[in-house]
Each structure stands twice: as structure tokens, then as C-alpha cells.
Design a protein around this motif. Structure first.
Motif, PDB file in Angstrom:
ATOM      1  N   GLU A  55       0.826  -1.211   0.000  1.00  0.00           N
ATOM      2  CA  GLU A  55       0.000   0.000   0.000  1.00  0.00           C
ATOM      3  C   GLU A  55       0.862   1.263   0.000  1.00  0.00           C
ATOM      4  O   GLU A  55       0.562   2.225  -0.711  1.00  0.00           O
ATOM      5  CB  GLU A  55      -0.923   0.001   1.209  1.00  0.00           C
ATOM      6  N   ASP A  56       1.953   1.262   0.792  1.00  0.00           N
ATOM      7  CA  ASP A  56       2.858   2.416   0.820  1.00  0.00           C
ATOM      8  C   ASP A  56       3.493   2.653  -0.537  1.00  0.00           C
ATOM      9  O   ASP A  56       3.591   3.795  -1.002  1.00  0.00           O
ATOM     10  CB  ASP A  56       3.946   2.220   1.879  1.00  0.00           C
ATOM     11  N   GLU A  57       3.921   1.557  -1.188  1.00  0.00           N
ATOM     12  CA  GLU A  57       4.521   1.689  -2.517  1.00  0.00           C
ATOM     13  C   GLU A  57       3.508   2.224  -3.520  1.00  0.00           C
ATOM     14  O   GLU A  57       3.822   3.053  -4.371  1.00  0.00           O
ATOM     15  CB  GLU A  57       5.037   0.342  -2.975  1.00  0.00           C
ATOM     16  N   TRP A  58       2.268   1.763  -3.416  1.00  0.00           N
ATOM     17  CA  TRP A  58       1.223   2.194  -4.330  1.00  0.00           C
ATOM     18  C   TRP A  58       0.908   3.678  -4.137  1.00  0.00           C
ATOM     19  O   TRP A  58       0.728   4.414  -5.092  1.00  0.00           O
ATOM     20  CB  TRP A  58      -0.031   1.349  -4.096  1.00  0.00           C
ATOM     21  N   ARG A  59       0.863   4.118  -2.869  1.00  0.00           N
ATOM     22  CA  ARG A  59       0.569   5.526  -2.602  1.00  0.00           C
ATOM     23  C   ARG A  59       1.709   6.438  -3.064  1.00  0.00           C
ATOM     24  O   ARG A  59       1.471   7.569  -3.467  1.00  0.00           O
ATOM     25  CB  ARG A  59       0.338   5.722  -1.101  1.00  0.00           C
ATOM     26  N   ALA A  60       2.942   5.947  -2.993  1.00  0.00           N
ATOM     27  CA  ALA A  60       4.102   6.757  -3.378  1.00  0.00           C
ATOM     28  C   ALA A  60       4.176   6.961  -4.893  1.00  0.00           C
ATOM     29  O   ALA A  60       4.723   7.958  -5.344  1.00  0.00           O
ATOM     30  CB  ALA A  60       5.382   6.111  -2.870  1.00  0.00           C
ATOM     31  N   SER A  61       3.613   6.037  -5.652  1.00  0.00           N
ATOM     32  CA  SER A  61       3.717   6.166  -7.123  1.00  0.00           C
ATOM     33  C   SER A  61       2.649   7.004  -7.707  1.00  0.00           C
ATOM     34  O   SER A  61       1.778   7.510  -7.162  1.00  0.00           O
ATOM     35  CB  SER A  61       3.685   4.793  -7.768  1.00  0.00           C
TER      36      SER A  61
END
Length: 84
Positions: A78-84
């Protein structure tokens, strides 16, 4: 243009217009026309979605273990998805 092309085009156009007008002026809702009723409750749907997500993360982690990479949690994804 030959006659067949003109007649075919007019007939298809008339069919499309007729169907659109029937839908526009119909007194019944689309749910009534299709006789649509949900097969599962929203709670069951939400549980199924959560189960699917858990299964996908587990499958990805299995592949990562085979490749020697560290496992990831749902929060990491989820963190990776929000960062992109």
C-alpha cells in the motif's frame, strides 16, 4: 453507393434509434427490466475481497521466497502504491 448499403444502413440506424427511444421512455427501471438482484450481501463481498487480497499477497511472497527476496506485507504494498 448501391441500394443495399443504403437500405442496410437505414435499417440498422432505425433499429438503434428504436432501442434507444424504448429505453428512454420506458417507465421501468433497468433493475426491473433485467430482474437484477445481488447474489451476495455487501459484507460477504467485502470479506471475499479481503480474502482475495490475502491470497494474492501470499502468492507473491511465495514467489519472492523462491527468488531469495524478502517478503512484503500488505502495508508495504500500500505504501509503494501511494508513493507512485
Amino acid at each position: 453507393m448501391d441500394t443495399f448499403t443504403v437500405v442496410s444502413t437505414v435499417l440498422v440506424g432505425a433499429l438503434v434509434v428504436t432501442v434507444l427511444l424504448l429505453g428512454l421512455f420506458s417507465k421501468r427501471s433497468t433493475h426491473e427490466i433485467l430482474d437484477w438482484k445481488p447474489t451476495r450481501s455487501p459484507e460477504v463481498e467485502a470479506e471475499n475481497e479481503l480474502d482475495d487480497i490475502e491470497q494474492m499477497v501470499a502468492a507473491q511472497n511465495e514467489l519472492r521466497r523462491r527468488r531469495g527476496k524478502p517478503e512484503r506485507t500488505l502495508e508495504d504494498i500500500e505504501d509503494e502504491w501511494r508513493a507512485s
